[in-house]
Scaffold this motif. Structure first.
Motif, PDB file in Angstrom:
ATOM      1  N   GLY A  65     -47.317 104.585   1.504  1.00 40.07           N
ATOM      2  CA  GLY A  65     -48.252 104.998   0.470  1.00 40.07           C
ATOM      3  C   GLY A  65     -48.371 106.501   0.354  1.00 40.07           C
ATOM      4  N   SER A  66     -49.480 106.950  -0.226  1.00 41.37           N
ATOM      5  CA  SER A  66     -49.678 108.383  -0.444  1.00 41.37           C
ATOM      6  C   SER A  66     -50.952 108.909   0.205  1.00 41.37           C
ATOM      7  CB  SER A  66     -49.726 108.686  -1.948  1.00 41.37           C
ATOM      8  OG  SER A  66     -50.776 107.953  -2.570  1.00 41.37           O
ATOM      9  N   ALA A  67     -51.685 108.038   0.918  1.00 43.85           N
ATOM     10  CA  ALA A  67     -52.946 108.456   1.534  1.00 43.85           C
ATOM     11  C   ALA A  67     -52.708 109.525   2.597  1.00 43.85           C
ATOM     12  CB  ALA A  67     -53.655 107.255   2.147  1.00 43.85           C
ATOM     13  N   THR A  68     -53.690 110.400   2.752  1.00 39.76           N
ATOM     14  CA  THR A  68     -53.582 111.490   3.731  1.00 39.76           C
ATOM     15  C   THR A  68     -54.772 111.495   4.683  1.00 39.76           C
ATOM     16  OG1 THR A  68     -54.659 113.016   2.187  1.00 39.76           O
ATOM     17  CG2 THR A  68     -52.255 112.936   2.155  1.00 39.76           C
ATOM     18  N   ASN A  69     -55.372 110.312   4.887  1.00 37.49           N
ATOM     19  CA  ASN A  69     -56.533 110.233   5.786  1.00 37.49           C
ATOM     20  C   ASN A  69     -56.375 109.147   6.841  1.00 37.49           C
ATOM     21  OD1 ASN A  69     -56.733 108.143   3.902  1.00 37.49           O
ATOM     22  ND2 ASN A  69     -58.980 108.219   3.828  1.00 37.49           N
ATOM     23  N   TRP A  70     -55.123 108.903   7.277  1.00 36.21           N
ATOM     24  CA  TRP A  70     -54.897 107.963   8.363  1.00 36.21           C
ATOM     25  C   TRP A  70     -55.235 108.623   9.701  1.00 36.21           C
ATOM     26  CZ3 TRP A  70     -54.263 103.127   6.946  1.00 36.21           C
ATOM     27  CH2 TRP A  70     -53.667 102.842   5.699  1.00 36.21           C
ATOM     28  N   LYS A  71     -55.814 107.844  10.608  1.00 45.57           N
ATOM     29  CA  LYS A  71     -56.237 108.380  11.900  1.00 45.57           C
ATOM     30  C   LYS A  71     -55.453 107.796  13.071  1.00 45.57           C
ATOM     31  CE  LYS A  71     -60.104 106.878  13.736  1.00 45.57           C
ATOM     32  NZ  LYS A  71     -61.528 106.651  14.088  1.00 45.57           N
ATOM     33  N   GLN A  72     -55.278 106.468  13.064  1.00 45.26           N
ATOM     34  CA  GLN A  72     -54.656 105.799  14.212  1.00 45.26           C
ATOM     35  C   GLN A  72     -53.941 104.546  13.734  1.00 45.26           C
ATOM     36  OE1 GLN A  72     -56.781 102.986  16.162  1.00 45.26           O
ATOM     37  NE2 GLN A  72     -54.997 102.521  17.410  1.00 45.26           N
ATOM     38  N   ALA A  73     -52.807 104.232  14.371  1.00 46.18           N
ATOM     39  CA  ALA A  73     -52.026 103.058  13.987  1.00 46.18           C
ATOM     40  C   ALA A  73     -51.698 102.219  15.214  1.00 46.18           C
ATOM     41  CB  ALA A  73     -50.737 103.488  13.284  1.00 46.18           C
ATOM     42  N   ALA A  74     -51.333 100.957  14.963  1.00 44.96           N
ATOM     43  CA  ALA A  74     -50.944 100.049  16.035  1.00 44.96           C
ATOM     44  C   ALA A  74     -49.886  99.099  15.516  1.00 44.96           C
ATOM     45  CB  ALA A  74     -52.152  99.268  16.550  1.00 44.96           C
ATOM     46  N   GLY A  75     -48.888  98.786  16.348  1.00 38.92           N
ATOM     47  CA  GLY A  75     -47.825  97.874  15.956  1.00 38.92           C
ATOM     48  C   GLY A  75     -47.704  96.729  16.934  1.00 38.92           C
ATOM     49  N   GLY A  76     -47.494  95.511  16.425  1.00 41.24           N
ATOM     50  CA  GLY A  76     -47.362  94.332  17.273  1.00 41.24           C
ATOM     51  C   GLY A  76     -46.131  93.532  16.921  1.00 41.24           C
ATOM     52  N   TRP A  77     -46.229  92.207  17.079  1.00 38.17           N
ATOM     53  CA  TRP A  77     -45.124  91.320  16.804  1.00 38.17           C
ATOM     54  C   TRP A  77     -45.002  91.132  15.296  1.00 38.17           C
ATOM     55  CZ3 TRP A  77     -41.125  89.422  19.478  1.00 38.17           C
ATOM     56  CH2 TRP A  77     -40.426  88.350  18.940  1.00 38.17           C
ATOM     57  N   TYR A  78     -44.187  91.979  14.673  1.00 40.00           N
ATOM     58  CA  TYR A  78     -43.996  91.974  13.223  1.00 40.00           C
ATOM     59  C   TYR A  78     -45.311  92.128  12.462  1.00 40.00           C
ATOM     60  CZ  TYR A  78     -39.210  90.647  14.239  1.00 40.00           C
ATOM     61  OH  TYR A  78     -37.917  90.639  14.715  1.00 40.00           O
ATOM     62  N   THR A  79     -46.248  92.841  13.039  1.00 38.85           N
ATOM     63  CA  THR A  79     -47.491  93.185  12.359  1.00 38.85           C
ATOM     64  C   THR A  79     -47.791  94.658  12.574  1.00 38.85           C
ATOM     65  OG1 THR A  79     -48.776  92.496  14.297  1.00 38.85           O
ATOM     66  CG2 THR A  79     -48.555  90.908  12.502  1.00 38.85           C
ATOM     67  N   SER A  80     -48.517  95.235  11.626  1.00 40.74           N
ATOM     68  CA  SER A  80     -48.940  96.623  11.714  1.00 40.74           C
ATOM     69  C   SER A  80     -50.388  96.731  11.277  1.00 40.74           C
ATOM     70  CB  SER A  80     -48.079  97.522  10.813  1.00 40.74           C
ATOM     71  OG  SER A  80     -46.730  97.535  11.214  1.00 40.74           O
ATOM     72  N   ALA A  81     -51.061  97.744  11.773  1.00 43.39           N
ATOM     73  CA  ALA A  81     -52.444  98.002  11.387  1.00 43.39           C
ATOM     74  C   ALA A  81     -52.713  99.488  11.556  1.00 43.39           C
ATOM     75  CB  ALA A  81     -53.410  97.183  12.229  1.00 43.39           C
ATOM     76  N   ALA A  82     -53.670  99.987  10.796  1.00 41.63           N
ATOM     77  CA  ALA A  82     -54.029 101.397  10.915  1.00 41.63           C
ATOM     78  C   ALA A  82     -55.451 101.612  10.428  1.00 41.63           C
ATOM     79  CB  ALA A  82     -53.063 102.278  10.122  1.00 41.63           C
ATOM     80  N   VAL A  83     -56.109 102.604  11.025  1.00 42.45           N
ATOM     81  CA  VAL A  83     -57.482 102.971  10.682  1.00 42.45           C
ATOM     82  C   VAL A  83     -57.471 104.327   9.991  1.00 42.45           C
ATOM     83  CG1 VAL A  83     -59.776 103.498  11.596  1.00 42.45           C
ATOM     84  CG2 VAL A  83     -58.422 101.662  12.621  1.00 42.45           C
ATOM     85  N   LYS A  84     -58.294 104.452   8.953  1.00 47.06           N
ATOM     86  CA  LYS A  84     -58.437 105.723   8.252  1.00 47.06           C
ATOM     87  C   LYS A  84     -59.650 106.492   8.784  1.00 47.06           C
ATOM     88  CE  LYS A  84     -56.201 104.531   3.859  1.00 47.06           C
ATOM     89  NZ  LYS A  84     -56.351 104.452   2.381  1.00 47.06           N
ATOM     90  N   THR A  85     -59.700 107.761   8.479  1.00 45.40           N
ATOM     91  CA  THR A  85     -60.809 108.593   8.941  1.00 45.40           C
ATOM     92  C   THR A  85     -62.131 108.188   8.304  1.00 45.40           C
ATOM     93  OG1 THR A  85     -60.279 110.241   7.245  1.00 45.40           O
ATOM     94  CG2 THR A  85     -59.338 110.577   9.441  1.00 45.40           C
ATOM     95  N   ASN A  86     -62.085 107.446   7.193  1.00 49.45           N
ATOM     96  CA  ASN A  86     -63.312 106.986   6.538  1.00 49.45           C
ATOM     97  C   ASN A  86     -63.793 105.636   7.062  1.00 49.45           C
ATOM     98  OD1 ASN A  86     -61.450 105.255   5.446  1.00 49.45           O
ATOM     99  ND2 ASN A  86     -61.753 105.870   3.315  1.00 49.45           N
ATOM    100  N   GLY A  87     -63.162 105.153   8.144  1.00 50.13           N
ATOM    101  CA  GLY A  87     -63.594 103.908   8.772  1.00 50.13           C
ATOM    102  C   GLY A  87     -62.992 102.655   8.193  1.00 50.13           C
ATOM    103  N   GLU A  88     -62.046 102.789   7.266  1.00 52.29           N
ATOM    104  CA  GLU A  88     -61.378 101.622   6.711  1.00 52.29           C
ATOM    105  C   GLU A  88     -60.275 101.143   7.653  1.00 52.29           C
ATOM    106  OE1 GLU A  88     -61.882 102.770   1.961  1.00 52.29           O
ATOM    107  OE2 GLU A  88     -59.900 102.747   2.905  1.00 52.29           O
ATOM    108  N   LEU A  89     -60.062  99.814   7.686  1.00 48.03           N
ATOM    109  CA  LEU A  89     -59.013  99.199   8.504  1.00 48.03           C
ATOM    110  C   LEU A  89     -58.057  98.453   7.584  1.00 48.03           C
ATOM    111  CD1 LEU A  89     -57.701  98.203  11.122  1.00 48.03           C
ATOM    112  CD2 LEU A  89     -59.471  96.426  11.234  1.00 48.03           C
ATOM    113  N   TRP A  90     -56.766  98.705   7.754  1.00 53.50           N
ATOM    114  CA  TRP A  90     -55.742  98.099   6.911  1.00 53.50           C
ATOM    115  C   TRP A  90     -54.702  97.413   7.794  1.00 53.50           C
ATOM    116  CZ3 TRP A  90     -55.764  98.778   1.436  1.00 53.50           C
ATOM    117  CH2 TRP A  90     -56.794  99.595   0.968  1.00 53.50           C
ATOM    118  N   VAL A  91     -54.195  96.257   7.334  1.00 54.80           N
ATOM    119  CA  VAL A  91     -53.202  95.499   8.090  1.00 54.80           C
ATOM    120  C   VAL A  91     -52.076  95.068   7.151  1.00 54.80           C
ATOM    121  CG1 VAL A  91     -54.902  94.664   9.756  1.00 54.80           C
ATOM    122  CG2 VAL A  91     -54.435  93.316   7.704  1.00 54.80           C
ATOM    123  N   TRP A  92     -50.900  94.780   7.726  1.00 54.62           N
ATOM    124  CA  TRP A  92     -49.782  94.295   6.930  1.00 54.62           C
ATOM    125  C   TRP A  92     -48.711  93.721   7.863  1.00 54.62           C
ATOM    126  CZ3 TRP A  92     -51.239  99.266   7.695  1.00 54.62           C
ATOM    127  CH2 TRP A  92     -50.339 100.161   8.266  1.00 54.62           C
TER     128      TRP A  92
END
Length: 213
Positions: A65-92
């Motif tokens: 994407g184009s967002a510039t406020n990602w803070k932390q990410a995590a990767g698992g078994w064919y899954t990904s997740a990341a937290v933004k500085t505004n407290g949002e949580l995204w998964v895929w």
């Protein structure tokens, strides 16, 4: 290894760039955050785990994407997740066992990030077939596969939406294959899930479906 090839290396090789700040390793893919808040991925893309709205593998870092406020990410078994500085949580990625946390069918993979409700998420950790996240109020939330009680909610029922683990002073969570270890703000360590190799530090091999100190 993000070298634009599939050559193996037995010594460290640099990934281009000098402004990386956060790195997360999945089973066959990687995620990284730069100091400018952008999020990047590379590697195997089965299930759309690279967040590129495709399943094409990538041997070089590509921005999500184009967002510039990602803070932390995590990767698992064919899954990904990341937290933004505004407290949002995204998964895929792969949605088996409800890992996407959206209360949808297990085969509904996501190749682009989708948001988990809420804006007070602080950190995210992926487990083998699930996820665990801590909110700013110190509460711990889990979802996904649970055959060993690895969600820590006193049963072995899988969850496709976040469910809270008792307590409000959680600070760090680390997920493994069928088990988790977490720290509280008072410095105590707690574990739950499978324990076949004594990985919960209890001087036994008994599995626990609730946190044990």
């Amino acid at each position: 290894l993000a070298q634009n090839n599939t050559t193996e290396y037995s010594s460290p090789v640099q990934i281009p760039g000098t402004n990386w700040t956060e790195i997360a390793g999945g089973f066959y893919h990687k995620l990284a955050v730069k100091t400018d808040g952008t999020l990047w991925s590379w590697g195997d893309n089965a299930g759309g785990v690279l967040g590129q709205n495709s399943q094409a593998d990538r041997s070089s870092p590509i921005q999500i994407g184009s967002a510039t406020n990602w803070k932390q990410a995590a990767g698992g078994w064919y899954t990904s997740a990341a937290v933004k500085t505004n407290g949002e949580l995204w998964v895929w990625g792969n949605a088996n066992h409800g890992k996407m946390g959206e209360n949808q069918p297990a085969n509904l993979d996501r190749s682009s990030p989708i948001q988990i409700p809420g804006t007070t998420w602080s950190s995210i950790e992926t487990q083998n077939e699930g996820m665990a996240a801590i909110k700013t109020d110190g509460t711990l939330w889990v979802w996904g596969k649970n055959q060993y009680g690895q969600l820590g909610v006193n049963d072995t029922t899988a969850r496709s939406s976040p469910v809270q683990v008792p307590g409000t002073t959680w600070s760090v969570i680390s997920g493994g294959v069928g088990s988790s270890i977490a720290l509280k703000t008072d410095g105590t360590a707690w574990g739950w899930g499978t324990n076949s190799e004594g990985e919960l530090g209890q001087n036994n091999t008994t599995k626990y479906s609730s946190p044990v100190q």
